[in-house]
Design a protein around this motif. Structure first.
Motif, PDB file in Angstrom:
ATOM      1  N   ARG A  53       0.829  -1.209   0.000  1.00  0.00           N
ATOM      2  CA  ARG A  53       0.000   0.000   0.000  1.00  0.00           C
ATOM      3  C   ARG A  53       0.861   1.257   0.000  1.00  0.00           C
ATOM      4  O   ARG A  53       0.469   2.296  -0.561  1.00  0.00           O
ATOM      5  N   ARG A  57       0.694   4.107  -3.017  1.00  0.00           N
ATOM      6  CA  ARG A  57       0.431   5.523  -2.756  1.00  0.00           C
ATOM      7  C   ARG A  57       1.560   6.398  -3.287  1.00  0.00           C
ATOM      8  O   ARG A  57       1.313   7.484  -3.827  1.00  0.00           O
ATOM      9  N   PRO A  62      -1.293  10.142  -3.361  1.00  0.00           N
ATOM     10  CA  PRO A  62      -1.743   9.962  -1.972  1.00  0.00           C
ATOM     11  C   PRO A  62      -3.253  10.057  -1.763  1.00  0.00           C
ATOM     12  O   PRO A  62      -3.733   9.756  -0.673  1.00  0.00           O
ATOM     13  N   ILE A  69      -7.059   1.320  -2.927  1.00  0.00           N
ATOM     14  CA  ILE A  69      -5.688   0.841  -2.711  1.00  0.00           C
ATOM     15  C   ILE A  69      -5.698  -0.650  -2.406  1.00  0.00           C
ATOM     16  O   ILE A  69      -4.871  -1.422  -2.911  1.00  0.00           O
TER      17      ILE A  69
END
Length: 222
Positions: A53, A57, A62, A69
């Protein structure tokens, strides 16, 4: 384990099994499907030890929702398992080494950045989980390596002081996580050469596989 005073804590990917090339290949294929190309060597060095994850990101932005995600991470990991499944095997000498450590009263744990399905894929489907008193994965901590969380949690669950733990790693981010945890590290050069670890003062051994090192030699360095 109740009377153990020292512990060996193993990273999983690249340390118990020699699979990091397949993680890199699956990441590159995952991103290629989205029009993103990366140099394989640079990508590995920048991401080895990080949680999926965190990689997603960093590379995709982000602001992606957590549930998206999670879906993306599952897609990538399914691709990895498909690629690596025909090649799964423990690194040379691993089972004999952990059996010898157990016989000497050393507590054993796994501390990995892998998600639950990948842990099952490796430890359970290769019948390796039986060697370990505890297994800590990405789902158990908030921050991946180089943060020390996963190693500290493993030591806590074993009831062993961090200073009495030796971490087994294959990546610089993992060795740095061990350093931040106050732990010494033994490096398996399954994916990177010895010179990549020369700056770490917590490294007490660098070997190609587990046939090259003895439990007694490591314990003496504690």
């Amino acid at each position: 384990m109740a009377n153990a005073k020292r512990a060996f804590i193993f990273d999983m990917d690249g340390t118990i099994v020699d699979n990091m090339a397949f993680h890199t290949r699956s990441w590159l294929e995952f991103f290629a499907r989205r029009g993103k190309e990366y140099d394989p060597d640079a990508f590995f060095r920048e991401t080895a030890g990080a949680q999926g994850r965190e990689i997603l990101r960093e590379r995709l932005g982000p602001d992606i929702p957590d549930d998206e995600i999670a879906v993306l991470a599952q897609e990538k990991d399914a691709l990895y398992r498909e690629m690596y499944r025909p090649h799964r095997a423990a690194i040379q000498g691993f089972e004999a080494f952990v059996s010898a450590a157990d016989a000497q009263g050393v507590a054993l744990a796994v501390a990995t950045s892998a998600p639950p399905k990948n842990i099952v894929f490796t430890l359970d489907e290769l019948d390796l989980r039986r060697h370990f008193a505890t297994v800590v994965g990405a789902a158990d901590v908030k921050q991946g390596k180089p943060h020390p969380d996963v190693f500290l949690k493993a030591a806590e669950q074993l009831g062993i002081d961090p200073a009495d733990c030796i971490v087994f790693e294959d990546a610089p981010m993992g060795v740095e996580a061990a350093r931040r945890a106050g732990m010494r590290a033994a490096v398996i050069t399954s994916t990177l050469p010895a010179e990549d670890f020369k700056e770490f003062d917590n490294v007490i051994a660098i070997v190609g596989d587990y046939d090259e090192i003895a439990v007694d030699e490591l314990l003496a360095r504690l």
